[in-house]
Motif scaffolding. Sequence first.
Motif, PDB file in Angstrom:
ATOM      1  N   GLU A   1       0.698  -1.038  -0.487  1.00  0.00           N
ATOM      2  CA  GLU A   1      -0.178  -0.088   0.178  1.00  0.00           C
ATOM      3  C   GLU A   1       0.920   1.063   0.203  1.00  0.00           C
ATOM      4  OE1 GLU A   1      -2.212   0.001   3.746  1.00  0.00           O
ATOM      5  OE2 GLU A   1      -3.901  -1.555   2.390  1.00  0.00           O
ATOM      6  N   PRO A   2       0.858   2.276  -0.429  1.00  0.00           N
ATOM      7  CA  PRO A   2       1.466   3.623  -0.614  1.00  0.00           C
ATOM      8  C   PRO A   2       1.688   3.897   0.316  1.00  0.00           C
ATOM      9  CG  PRO A   2      -1.371   4.143  -1.245  1.00  0.00           C
ATOM     10  CD  PRO A   2      -0.646   2.932  -1.158  1.00  0.00           C
ATOM     11  N   ARG A   3       2.200   4.456   1.087  1.00  0.00           N
ATOM     12  CA  ARG A   3       3.067   5.386   2.006  1.00  0.00           C
ATOM     13  C   ARG A   3       2.884   7.070   2.343  1.00  0.00           C
ATOM     14  NH1 ARG A   3       3.932   2.420   6.233  1.00  0.00           N
ATOM     15  NH2 ARG A   3       5.479   4.154   7.143  1.00  0.00           N
ATOM     16  N   THR A   4       3.252   7.798   0.925  1.00  0.00           N
ATOM     17  CA  THR A   4       2.268   9.179   0.557  1.00  0.00           C
ATOM     18  C   THR A   4       1.266   9.209  -0.438  1.00  0.00           C
ATOM     19  OG1 THR A   4       3.805   8.810  -1.272  1.00  0.00           O
ATOM     20  CG2 THR A   4       4.661   8.945   1.015  1.00  0.00           C
ATOM     21  N   LEU A   5       1.380  10.415  -0.385  1.00  0.00           N
ATOM     22  CA  LEU A   5       0.466  11.124  -1.492  1.00  0.00           C
ATOM     23  C   LEU A   5       0.606  10.866  -2.807  1.00  0.00           C
ATOM     24  CD1 LEU A   5      -2.228  12.488  -1.961  1.00  0.00           C
ATOM     25  CD2 LEU A   5      -1.310  14.950  -1.524  1.00  0.00           C
ATOM     26  N   ARG A   6       2.213  11.131  -2.535  1.00  0.00           N
ATOM     27  CA  ARG A   6       2.879  10.476  -4.238  1.00  0.00           C
ATOM     28  C   ARG A   6       2.765   9.726  -4.114  1.00  0.00           C
ATOM     29  NH1 ARG A   6       6.963  13.130  -7.200  1.00  0.00           N
ATOM     30  NH2 ARG A   6       7.074  15.244  -5.792  1.00  0.00           N
ATOM     31  N   GLU A   7       3.084   8.769  -3.455  1.00  0.00           N
ATOM     32  CA  GLU A   7       2.402   7.167  -4.341  1.00  0.00           C
ATOM     33  C   GLU A   7       1.100   6.691  -4.500  1.00  0.00           C
ATOM     34  OE1 GLU A   7       4.726   4.516  -1.187  1.00  0.00           O
ATOM     35  OE2 GLU A   7       6.679   5.380  -0.701  1.00  0.00           O
TER      36      GLU A   7
END
Length: 82
Positions: free
Chosen positions: A6-12
Motif C-alpha cells: 500500500e502507498p505510504r505517501t500521497l505521491r505514491e
Amino acid sequence: MATPNEPRTLREAHEIAMDRRPAPDANPSVWLTFRQANARMYEKVADVDRGHHHEALYWADHERRRAGEVSAKIQGVNSKAE
C-alpha cells in the motif's frame, strides 16, 4: 499502518492511481471500481502521510464524487434500457 503493498505517501498514491487508470473508453463499471478503490486508498494515505492529511482527504472526497457521477451514469443507462 500501511502494508508493504500500500502507498505510504500521497505521491505514491497518485502514482498507483495513474498506473491502474482504465482506458478512457473502458466500461463505466470499470471506472466505478477504479474510483471507489482510489477513494479507499486516499483515505488510508490520509492516516499514514500526516503531512498531506487534508490533501489526501480532498482526493478521497474527489474520487467519491466522481464515483457517484459514474454510478449515476450507469443508473441512467440501466433505467433507459428498461
